[in-house]
Scaffold this active site. Structure first.
Site, PDB file in Angstrom:
ATOM      1  N   GLY A  14       9.162  62.233  29.469  1.00  0.00           N
ATOM      2  CA  GLY A  14       9.560  61.043  30.204  1.00  0.00           C
ATOM      3  C   GLY A  14      10.261  59.955  29.419  1.00  0.00           C
ATOM      4  O   GLY A  14      10.265  58.799  29.847  1.00  0.00           O
ATOM      5  N   LEU A  87      12.556  70.221  36.136  1.00  0.00           N
ATOM      6  CA  LEU A  87      12.930  71.626  35.975  1.00  0.00           C
ATOM      7  C   LEU A  87      13.103  72.429  37.265  1.00  0.00           C
ATOM      8  O   LEU A  87      13.987  73.276  37.332  1.00  0.00           O
ATOM      9  CB  LEU A  87      11.927  72.323  35.050  1.00  0.00           C
ATOM     10  N   ASN A 104      21.798  64.460  38.254  1.00  0.00           N
ATOM     11  CA  ASN A 104      21.031  65.135  37.214  1.00  0.00           C
ATOM     12  C   ASN A 104      21.701  64.923  35.870  1.00  0.00           C
ATOM     13  O   ASN A 104      22.910  64.724  35.791  1.00  0.00           O
ATOM     14  CB  ASN A 104      20.960  66.639  37.517  1.00  0.00           C
ATOM     15  N   HIS A 106      22.215  66.873  32.199  1.00  0.00           N
ATOM     16  CA  HIS A 106      22.105  68.189  31.564  1.00  0.00           C
ATOM     17  C   HIS A 106      22.448  68.039  30.080  1.00  0.00           C
ATOM     18  O   HIS A 106      23.434  67.364  29.746  1.00  0.00           O
ATOM     19  CB  HIS A 106      23.057  69.191  32.223  1.00  0.00           C
ATOM     20  N   ASP A 147      23.325  73.353  38.232  1.00  0.00           N
ATOM     21  CA  ASP A 147      24.271  72.731  37.293  1.00  0.00           C
ATOM     22  C   ASP A 147      25.716  72.855  37.762  1.00  0.00           C
ATOM     23  O   ASP A 147      26.647  72.778  36.953  1.00  0.00           O
ATOM     24  CB  ASP A 147      24.130  73.328  35.878  1.00  0.00           C
TER      25      ASP A 147
END
Length: 192
Positions: A14, A87, A104, A106, A147
């Site tokens: 986190g 995840l 998101n 990545h 993704d």
């Protein structure tokens, strides 16, 4: 003016989650009213609690049922979702409920080293194995393709041949800490 209320979805430690909460603390237009994790033992939940942000645990199985997630987000007034090391794949119903309102991060320069199973150290190991001369982070919209959503922003850092997997991970993490909250701010400012 619409206030943006962000739910942060996390699975692990986190550091990004805490960085985002602190970044928007005191903002008149952006609030972080909820942190959601698929793991009850995720330290991110403790970080959020220490900062006074409500938390919820939604297991990977529970995530698949709209009746488990949508009312939770609605109760907290959430109108934007940020993935920060989450995840599980986001189910289609959630993407449809928040069109272009789920982003998101990545830990590579997509499309390189993305897709199923490419998270955390797996990505950094792939970067090292490929002999890449740079790595970086990508912020993208979430779609049903892992993704595969439109890229919002990318930041890169050069790598040395002597960099270990841990060195690569640390260089990339520094980019996340420096840039992810600002990219979120840029995206949500377009909605205000």
């Amino acid at each position: 003016m619409e206030q943006i209320k962000i739910a942060i979805f996390v699975s692990g430690n986190g550091t990004n989650c805490e960085n985002i909460i602190r970044y928007f603390s005191g903002s008149p237009t952006v609030e972080c009213p909820l942190v959601v994790s698929n793991r009850a033992d995720a330290f991110a939940l403790e970080r959020a609690r220490r900062l006074g942000v409500p938390t919820a645990v939604v297991t990977k199985a529970e995530l698949q049922a709209p009746q488990n997630v949508l009312p939770l987000l609605e109760r907290h007034g959430v109108n934007f979702v940020v993935l920060a090391g989450f995840l599980p794949l986001i189910p289609d119903y959630l993407i449809e409920a928040f069109p272009r309102r789920i982003i998101n991060i990545h830990p590579s320069l997509l499309p390189r080293h993305g897709g199923k199973g490419m998270w955390g150290h797996h990505v950094h190991e792939a970067v090292k194995a490929a002999g890449d001369t740079e790595t970086g982070m990508t912020v993208h919209y979430v779609t049903p393709v892992c993704d595969g959503g439109d890229i919002i922003a990318q930041f890169s850092v050069p790598l040395l041949p002597t960099d270990t997997v841990d060195d690569i991970a640390e260089k990339e993490r520094q980019l996340e800490m420096a840039h992810y909250p600002q990219v979120i701010e840029q995206v949500v400012s377009q909605l205000l």
